[in-house]
Design a protein around this motif. Structure first.
Motif, short mmCIF file in Angstrom:
data_model
loop_
_atom_site.label_atom_id
_atom_site.label_comp_id
_atom_site.label_asym_id
_atom_site.label_seq_id
_atom_site.Cartn_x
_atom_site.Cartn_y
_atom_site.Cartn_z
N LEU A 59 0.82 -1.21 0.00
CA LEU A 59 0.00 0.00 0.00
C LEU A 59 0.86 1.27 0.00
CD1 LEU A 59 -2.83 -1.07 2.48
CD2 LEU A 59 -2.97 -0.85 -0.02
N ILE A 60 1.93 1.25 0.77
CA ILE A 60 2.84 2.40 0.81
C ILE A 60 3.48 2.61 -0.56
CG2 ILE A 60 5.05 3.20 1.74
CD1 ILE A 60 4.18 1.89 4.41
N CYS A 61 3.90 1.53 -1.20
CA CYS A 61 4.52 1.64 -2.52
C CYS A 61 3.54 2.20 -3.55
CB CYS A 61 5.05 0.28 -2.99
SG CYS A 61 6.52 -0.26 -2.11
N VAL A 62 2.32 1.71 -3.55
CA VAL A 62 1.31 2.19 -4.50
C VAL A 62 0.99 3.66 -4.22
CG1 VAL A 62 -1.10 1.95 -5.22
CG2 VAL A 62 0.32 -0.08 -4.95
N PHE A 63 0.77 3.99 -2.98
CA PHE A 63 0.41 5.36 -2.59
C PHE A 63 1.52 6.35 -2.95
CE2 PHE A 63 0.02 8.74 0.69
CZ PHE A 63 -1.22 9.23 0.30
N THR A 64 2.75 6.01 -2.61
CA THR A 64 3.85 6.93 -2.90
C THR A 64 4.14 7.02 -4.39
OG1 THR A 64 5.48 5.17 -2.47
CG2 THR A 64 4.96 6.68 -0.65
N THR A 65 3.88 5.96 -5.14
CA THR A 65 4.04 6.01 -6.60
C THR A 65 3.03 6.98 -7.20
OG1 THR A 65 4.88 3.75 -6.67
CG2 THR A 65 4.01 4.65 -8.73
N VAL A 66 1.79 6.91 -6.75
CA VAL A 66 0.76 7.83 -7.24
C VAL A 66 1.11 9.27 -6.89
CG1 VAL A 66 -1.67 8.51 -6.97
CG2 VAL A 66 -1.08 6.10 -7.24
#
Length: 123
Positions: free
Chosen positions: A90-97
């Motif tokens: 979730l952190i990876c997806v959120f920070t990518t966005v």
């Protein structure tokens, strides 16, 4: 001899940034200090890009090689990754966005400033 001089300049900046890090009253990565120091040296003209061009081009061309030890070291933490895979994902997806959005808005703002500077209008 030119390559040795370029390596010496780059390593000197790295050593100075490590010394600065040790004397700071707060935690701040030496690598970031080194980048800031290099930027300031180039900005002020104390260091010319030609003084480090060949060695910096070599380092940039082989940058992936320098991530191998960090990638291999992840194996030491597989048990932690298995337990926390969902929050990490979730952190990876959120920070990518967030990174994509920040980049897009930065490019839009830069294009706006460039078009305003030329007297034109860009949408």
């Amino acid at each position: 001899m030119k390559i040795i001089k370029q390596v010496g300049i780059i390593f000197s900046i790295c050593c100075i940034s490590v010394l600065i890090e040790q004397y700071l009253p707060f935690a701040f990565p030496a690598s970031v200090i080194g980048m800031i120091l290099l930027f300031l040296l180039l900005l002020t003209g104390l260091l010319k890009i030609d003084h480090i061009r060949e060695k910096s081009d070599f380092l940039l061309a082989n940058m992936a090689f320098f991530f191998i030890p960090a990638g291999v070291n992840v194996i030491n933490y597989l048990d932690i990754l298995k337990v926390n895979w969902l929050p990490l994902l979730l952190i990876c997806v959120f920070t990518t966005v967030i990174t994509f959005a920040a980049t897009a808005y930065s490019v839009r703002f830069t294009m706006y400033l460039l078009s305003r500077g030329k007297g034109g209008h860009h949408e």
